[in-house]
Design a protein around this motif. Structure first.
Motif, PDB file in Angstrom:
ATOM      1  N   LEU A   1     -21.979  82.145-104.638  1.00 38.24           N
ATOM      2  CA  LEU A   1     -21.824  81.711-103.430  1.00 38.24           C
ATOM      3  C   LEU A   1     -20.999  82.590-102.970  1.00 38.24           C
ATOM      4  O   LEU A   1     -20.712  83.521-103.600  1.00 38.24           O
ATOM      5  N   SER A   2     -21.831  83.111-102.093  1.00 35.65           N
ATOM      6  CA  SER A   2     -21.721  83.998-101.010  1.00 35.65           C
ATOM      7  C   SER A   2     -20.684  83.790 -99.801  1.00 35.65           C
ATOM      8  O   SER A   2     -21.990  82.659 -99.519  1.00 35.65           O
ATOM      9  N   ALA A   3     -20.138  84.293 -98.926  1.00 37.43           N
ATOM     10  CA  ALA A   3     -19.770  83.331 -97.203  1.00 37.43           C
ATOM     11  C   ALA A   3     -19.640  84.819 -97.313  1.00 37.43           C
ATOM     12  O   ALA A   3     -17.829  85.142 -97.169  1.00 37.43           O
TER      13      ALA A   3
ATOM     14  N   ASP B   1     -18.359  86.120 -92.724  1.00 35.69           N
ATOM     15  CA  ASP B   1     -18.129  85.352 -91.382  1.00 35.69           C
ATOM     16  C   ASP B   1     -18.437  86.769 -90.462  1.00 35.69           C
ATOM     17  O   ASP B   1     -17.225  87.446 -90.618  1.00 35.69           O
TER      18      ASP B   1
ATOM     19  N   TRP C   1     -23.327  81.303 -95.143  1.00 33.60           N
ATOM     20  CA  TRP C   1     -23.546  81.138 -96.269  1.00 33.60           C
ATOM     21  C   TRP C   1     -24.635  81.300 -97.108  1.00 33.60           C
ATOM     22  O   TRP C   1     -25.448  81.200 -96.869  1.00 33.60           O
ATOM     23  N   SER C   2     -24.529  81.451 -98.588  1.00 34.39           N
ATOM     24  CA  SER C   2     -25.798  81.803 -99.749  1.00 34.39           C
ATOM     25  C   SER C   2     -25.253  81.579-100.685  1.00 34.39           C
ATOM     26  O   SER C   2     -24.143  82.033-101.013  1.00 34.39           O
ATOM     27  N   ALA C   3     -26.344  81.145-101.627  1.00 31.96           N
ATOM     28  CA  ALA C   3     -25.871  80.244-102.791  1.00 31.96           C
ATOM     29  C   ALA C   3     -27.110  80.656-103.579  1.00 31.96           C
ATOM     30  O   ALA C   3     -28.468  79.928-103.371  1.00 31.96           O
TER      31      ALA C   3
ATOM     32  N   GLU D   1     -29.592  79.086 -98.430  1.00 30.07           N
ATOM     33  CA  GLU D   1     -28.149  79.769 -97.228  1.00 30.07           C
ATOM     34  C   GLU D   1     -28.351  78.887 -95.779  1.00 30.07           C
ATOM     35  O   GLU D   1     -28.910  78.048 -95.835  1.00 30.07           O
ATOM     36  N   SER D   2     -26.943  79.152 -95.118  1.00 31.10           N
ATOM     37  CA  SER D   2     -27.109  78.314 -94.167  1.00 31.10           C
ATOM     38  C   SER D   2     -27.914  79.009 -92.877  1.00 31.10           C
ATOM     39  O   SER D   2     -28.995  80.288 -93.023  1.00 31.10           O
TER      40      SER D   2
END
Length: 670
Positions: A549-551, A553, A576-578, A599-600
């Motif tokens: 998981l990567s977040a 901002d 967000w990406s997972a 991903e968001s």
């Protein structure tokens, strides 16, 4: 799927003319993929996408992406078509000398023994371009593999790579041919007769010869590639081609002697790219630009001297080096289509160079590893020119000569890692890096549909500073890593919206209704904070889980140059990406794998007005081992036929990624 790195990275066996990865890399954020991690992926950029927040400029992979959008970036800080990540193959830059993007089809996954993804490392020993990190590829040295596959929509692929040693010379050869009829990116009621498939045809080949000369190994390598693809609109196509020659000599460091590397390379590339304007009902297109040639040449030199000193209390490694890169190129194109013909032509280009020296060191004693270095670089942009002429009269309508620009950059990095027992380790790192603008950003305007983007010969290099902290744990059947980071990019190069169509603008000309005019500008700063989590769990000898998981901002401060961007997110940067996956071997010969990518939402444009919705896909793969050296496989990509939005026009027409695709193939290896 990647395996999170243990506190101590596994060794890489070196047999060709390259130095091994440095001792100090383990103190930074490194993910190592080996040949087994790559074997299930047919495209290198798709294999890299198994790491969260590693992606091309857009969501589209190299199966369908225009070459100019195949730049790669790490950590979703600020993706761009030029890419903010340096990609090397055994030390030779793979990035295009004109645009900085990477034509991924030139390197089939079968040709690699592995790669390292170094996130957020700054310039370090890698030099200019390693702004958000480095992807260091390693070509195979032994064995062979041959793969053949077919897929829906006319897909076919044949690729192979192998090494042999007839006498004192070891030869390593690789080749790829791929074709696809493609898919239409615009779907449903929005699609019109102007929307066409993203077809593809790719050819690439390489040959390397390794020869032992006294204590050194000398490697000579030649490679070439060509790809032709549709751009999804009638009359819009792109062709990219290039070749590479490199020579490397290296001696491995030992306790009783230093190691060294000398390397020289020369890369040529060319790009032909046609763009069109689309009617409001998407029934027809009109030629807008014919970029019929973009000849470019890049060449460079690098040298390194490395010494390893082992005593009773510590292992010390230091490296001194220097490198230089030179690029020259120009775009040659026709534009201003009127009364059935192009009425203007344009030649725009110039030269760029960057050269530097560096010193790196690492100290490893017991549970401690300390690594760092400093480098000094000088950059120069010169002989820039933009000439536009009337086709009928041959008289210039615009004749600009850009003043030469130059500067110096000092960058550094420092990291500390400590093993704290029980398979756990902590690390801290700080770094700086820089990326000079590419010839493409400096000199070439371009068009996508009805949107125009102007070049800017006054661009300054981007500069990044960052810090991060990480924790890692490795157990008998599991491993976990976690990291938090902060990055800041000064003078970030951003495509800034400066006008709306329909209107006529100086230099750019007419922008049609629904289109916008942008210009590449140093638009203030981009500041990003983020976290990364990765894990792998072997539930049994035959069943394992993996997830990451990567977040991130990331926000822009446009300052006085682009105040309208302050507080907005960079284009194409999701928060967000997972990724997640399961591997199961129910019987000895059968392997099953399922992979999820999500991903968001992200934004198509700098003003965050065009929203690309959150999206996720599920891929399945089954492989049957017929013999120890032969396997059959079946795969279903995007199993649930998710609509992954990859683009959106000013009038709200969305483009999408590939639909569900079934494929099958055979793989032979030894």
């Amino acid at each position: 799927m990647q395996i999170p790195p243990p506190p101590q990275l596994p060794d890489v066996v070196v047999t060709s003319a390259r130095l091994p990865p440095s001792e100090g890399e383990a103190a930074f954020s490194v993910i190592r993929l080996d040949a087994d991690d790559l074997r299930a992926q047919q495209r290198l950029d798709e294999a890299l996408a198994s790491v969260p927040a590693v992606s091309l400029f857009r969501r589209t992979s190299s199966l369908a992406a225009n070459p100019t959008t195949q730049g790669i970036s790490l950590r979703a800080i600020a993706p761009s078509g030029a890419g903010r990540t340096l990609v090397t193959l055994d030390g030779v830059p793979v990035n295009d000398p004109f645009g900085g993007w990477v034509v991924w089809s030139q390197i089939p996954t079968e040709s690699l023994s592995g790669l390292d993804i170094v996130r957020g490392s700054g310039a370090g020993p890698y030099g200019a371009g390693a702004l958000t990190g480095v992807i260091a590829l390693r070509e195979r040295d032994a064995g062979w593999v041959l793969g053949a596959s077919v897929a829906e929509r006319g897909g076919g692929r044949l690729a192979g790579s192998g090494a042999t040693a007839p006498g004192p010379v070891r030869l390593v050869a690789s080749g790829l041919y791929e074709t696809s009829d493609g898919y239409v990116p615009v779907r449903g009621a929005a699609a019109g007769a102007a929307d066409t498939p993203l077809d593809l045809e790719v050819r690439s080949a390489s040959l390397r010869a390794d020869l032992a000369v006294a204590a050194a190994v000398v490697s000579l390598r030649a490679a070439a590639f060509e790809e032709e693809r549709g751009s999804g609109l009638a009359g819009a196509r792109a062709t990219a081609s290039g070749n590479l020659l490199s020579a490397t000599a290296a001696v491995q460091p030992r306790a009783d002697r230093p190691g060294w590397r000398l390397q020289a390379w020369r890369r040529e590339s060319d790009l032909a790219n046609t763009s069109v304007a689309v009617s409001a009902d998407r029934a027809t297109t009109t030629p807008a630009n014919d970029q019929y040639e973009t000849p470019a040449t890049g060449w460079g030199l690098n040298a390194a001297l490395r010494r390893v000193i082992v005593s009773g209390i510590a292992r010390v490694e230091w490296e001194l080096g220097a490198d230089a890169r030179f690029n020259e190129g120009e775009t040659r194109e026709r534009f201003r289509y009127m009364a059935g013909a192009f009425t203007r032509d344009r030649i725009a280009g110039g030269e760029t160079s960057v050269a530097g020296v560096y010193a790196e060191g690492a100290w490893n004693s017991g549970p401690w590893l300390v690594a760092g270095g400093v480098r000094y670089d000088g950059w120069r942009n010169e002989n820039g020119r933009r000439l536009e002429r009337d086709v009928a009269t041959g008289l210039p309508t615009l004749d600009e000569t850009d003043p030469g620009r130059s500067g110096e950059v000092v960058s550094a990095r420092l990291a500390v890692r400590r093993d704290i027992g029980g398979g756990r380790a902590l690390r801290l790192a700080g770094y700086t890096g820089f990326r000079p603008a590419t010839l493409n950003e400096l000199h070439r305007p371009f068009r996508v549909g009805n949107d125009l983007t102007e070049a800017n010969a006054a661009l300054e290099p981007e500069r990044l500073s960052g810090a991060e902290a990480g924790w890692a744990w490795t157990g008998g059947r599991a491993s976990l890593t976690a990291a938090a980071f902060w990055n800041r990019i000064e003078d970030a190069v951003v495509n800034v919206t400066i006008g709306q169509g329909p209107a006529v603008f100086p230099r750019a000309g007419f922008v049609p209704a629904g289109g916008v005019l942008r210009q590449r500008r140093n638009a203030g700063t981009i500041e990003a904070t983020g976290v990364e989590l990765e894990g792998r769990f072997e539930l049994t000898d035959t069943l394992s889980l993996r997830a990451a998981l990567s977040a991130t901002d990331a926000r822009i401060d446009g300052g006085a140059r682009a105040p309208q961007l302050t507080g907005l997110r960079p284009a194409q940067a999701p928060i967000w990406s997972a990724v997640a996956g399961v591997d199961w071997r129910p019987v000895d010969r059968l392997s099953l794998a399922a992979d999820l990518q999500w991903e968001s939402r992200r934004y198509e444009d700098d003003l965050n007005s065009r929203v690309l919705d959150a999206a996720g896909t599920v891929d399945l793969r089954a492989e049957w081992e017929m013999t120890p050296s032969a396997a059959l496989w079946l795969a279903a990509d995007n199993l649930f036929d998710a609509a992954v939005e990859t683009a959106e026009t000013g009038t709200g027409v969305a483009g999408f990624g590939p639909p569900r695709t079934l494929s099958a193939g055979v793989r032979l290896s030894r």
